[in-house]
Design an enzyme around this catalytic site. Structure first.
Site, mmCIF file in Angstrom:
data_model
loop_
_atom_site.group_PDB
_atom_site.id
_atom_site.type_symbol
_atom_site.label_atom_id
_atom_site.label_comp_id
_atom_site.label_asym_id
_atom_site.label_seq_id
_atom_site.Cartn_x
_atom_site.Cartn_y
_atom_site.Cartn_z
ATOM 1 N N ASP A 172 50.470 42.928 35.821
ATOM 2 C CA ASP A 172 50.618 41.477 35.937
ATOM 3 C C ASP A 172 52.085 41.087 35.772
ATOM 4 O O ASP A 172 52.839 41.752 35.067
ATOM 5 C CB ASP A 172 49.792 40.769 34.863
ATOM 6 C CG ASP A 172 48.322 41.160 34.903
ATOM 7 O OD1 ASP A 172 47.772 41.251 36.013
ATOM 8 O OD2 ASP A 172 47.737 41.394 33.832
ATOM 9 N N ARG A 194 48.214 42.773 40.333
ATOM 10 C CA ARG A 194 47.050 42.025 39.869
ATOM 11 C C ARG A 194 47.413 40.543 39.779
ATOM 12 O O ARG A 194 47.667 39.906 40.794
ATOM 13 C CB ARG A 194 46.576 42.591 38.522
ATOM 14 C CG ARG A 194 45.304 41.941 37.960
ATOM 15 C CD ARG A 194 44.053 42.222 38.745
ATOM 16 N NE ARG A 194 42.871 41.688 38.038
ATOM 17 C CZ ARG A 194 41.650 41.715 38.516
ATOM 18 N NH1 ARG A 194 41.397 42.258 39.683
ATOM 19 N NH2 ARG A 194 40.634 41.210 37.822
ATOM 20 N N ARG A 254 41.584 32.584 43.825
ATOM 21 C CA ARG A 254 41.985 32.548 42.425
ATOM 22 C C ARG A 254 43.426 32.064 42.233
ATOM 23 O O ARG A 254 44.237 32.689 41.557
ATOM 24 C CB ARG A 254 41.800 33.927 41.790
ATOM 25 C CG ARG A 254 40.327 34.297 41.727
ATOM 26 C CD ARG A 254 40.042 35.513 40.898
ATOM 27 N NE ARG A 254 38.587 35.661 40.742
ATOM 28 C CZ ARG A 254 38.011 36.619 40.029
ATOM 29 N NH1 ARG A 254 38.739 37.508 39.398
ATOM 30 N NH2 ARG A 254 36.704 36.670 39.941
ATOM 31 N N LYS A 257 42.087 30.539 39.147
ATOM 32 C CA LYS A 257 40.759 30.594 38.565
ATOM 33 C C LYS A 257 40.860 29.977 37.182
ATOM 34 O O LYS A 257 41.760 30.318 36.405
ATOM 35 C CB LYS A 257 40.239 32.026 38.443
ATOM 36 C CG LYS A 257 38.891 32.079 37.737
ATOM 37 C CD LYS A 257 38.311 33.483 37.660
ATOM 38 C CE LYS A 257 36.964 33.448 36.924
ATOM 39 N NZ LYS A 257 36.292 34.771 36.901
#
Length: 379
Positions: A172, A194, A254, A257
């Site tokens: 991330d 990610r 997303r 999200k």
């Protein structure tokens, strides 16, 4: 003979230590964040220095004036992953992190993955830090930042890029978990495996993300169309998130999200070229979306909506915002896009009352303003 002050300036110049300071101040829920405050700026020159400054217990202003590449610094791992979306050109495959492939994609064909170890877990950022890029040169490559059990952090004018973009679970860009008072501003994230920005399950409390570019374009994606699926993930416990003035583009889902009892004020953002959905509204999401612009977005919000979403549909309905947000909410704008499906939930708006709330401009100003100002090098 030169004066001492001139010599001091020249010494600072030759060492690269030209004064850099935070531009502006946080709006919204993280208003008042100070980061490293008035601490004397430090200018790391090596990866080890950067890691040390970010993780120590000293209040710091850390200026990045170069690219810090962590690629190949911790070696690589080859293991068996999976290919839920196939192995055709353009598709992401997945690392079997925490048995994700085994538990969630048991029917997906297995495939060999070779990933860079440095990207899997980001650099730990401690409390009372300001991280500033100088001009357009403050770049962190191959690893992200983790603000975990830390408070009072400013990240401004940097880029985080190239974190195992081939692979889901490759890493991330910016992670918050158990944090409070964090301002992410004029940051660009690109080529991320990610999540670009993820607020973990523990409370991240008061967060403002502003004027940042979430660049989802990638040669590898879970939707196999060069649009990144995993972008913004806000599922913390009792989080208050202001998302203002950001450029979120070439994603497919997303983005964001939202769930986990998160209150989100999404205002004056520009979504562009989303081949799937922008908002995914899960249980425990409480969202006011106003004054945003959507261009070439297939679904501004995914159906079904399991949480609460106020879509600011018209000026009459939007009057309700005055009581709780201190202004009449601005109508959203849609161009060559889907639109918000009819939901105007208001029973959660008292969660905004008495908080620091970002101002809102008309959606007609958003595209030009955001594209001119969002991301690194646009202070």
């Amino acid at each position: 003979m030169r004066s001492a002050s001139v010599l001091a300036f020249l010494n600072a110049f030759t060492s690269g230590a030209i004064a850099v300071s935070v531009s502006g101040a946080a709006e919204g829920f993280a208003k008042g964040v100070t980061g490293g405050g008035s601490a004397t700026a430090v200018y790391p020159t090596t990866n080890d220095e950067l890691v040390s400054y970010l993780g120590d217990s000293v209040a710091r202003v850390i200026v990045l004036s170069k690219t810090f590449s962590f690629i190949d610094t911790e070696g690589t791992t080859t293991s068996t992953g999976c290919a839920p979306w196939g192995t055709a050109s353009g598709c992401q495959v997945a690392i079997n992190q925490d048995d994700w492939c085994t538990n969630y994609e048991p029917d997906a064909p297995s495939t060999s993955v070779t990933y860079d170890n440095a990207g899997i877990l980001g650099i730990l950022v401690n409390s009372d830090k300001t991280i500033l890029g100088s001009g357009s040169s403050g770049v962190i490559e191959g690893i992200g930042l983790r603000i975990v059990s830390a408070t009072n952090v400013i990240i401004q004018n940097i880029e985080v890029t190239n974190i195992n973009p081939h692979y889901v679970w490759g890493g991330d860009a910016i992670t918050l978990d158990g944090a409070d008072m964090v301002w992410i501003d004029h940051v660009t994230t690109s080529l991320i495996g990610r999540q670009h920005i993820v607020l973990g399950d523990s409370a991240s409390n008061r967060v403002t993300i502003s004027n940042s570019e979430i660049n989802g374009y990638s040669p590898w994606s879970a939707t196999c169309d060069n649009h990144h699926y995993w972008a913004l993930y806000f599922t913390g416990s009792n989080d208050l998130v202001t998302l203002k003035g950001n450029y979120i583009h070439h994603t497919s889902g997303r983005s964001p999200k939202v769930g986990g009892n998160t209150v989100l004020h999404a205002v004056n953002n520009y979504w562009y070229a989303n081949s799937g959905h922008a908002f995914e509204v899960g249980t425990g999401a409480y969202i006011v979306a106003e004054g945003n612009a959507f261009q070439n977005v297939v679904e501004p919000v995914e159906d079904p909506i399991d949480g609460a979403l106020f879509t600011s549909p018209d000026t009459t309905t939007n009057e309700v915002c005055s009581t709780y947000l201190g202004h009449v909410c601005q109508v959203n704008a849609f161009g060559t896009s889907g639109s918000f499906t009819g939901t105007t939930a208001t029973n959660f708006m008292s969660d905004f009352e008495g908080k620091n709330i970002a101002s809102a401009a008309a959606a007609s100003t958003v595209e030009s303003s955001v594209t001119a100002n969002a991301g690194i090098g646009k202070l």
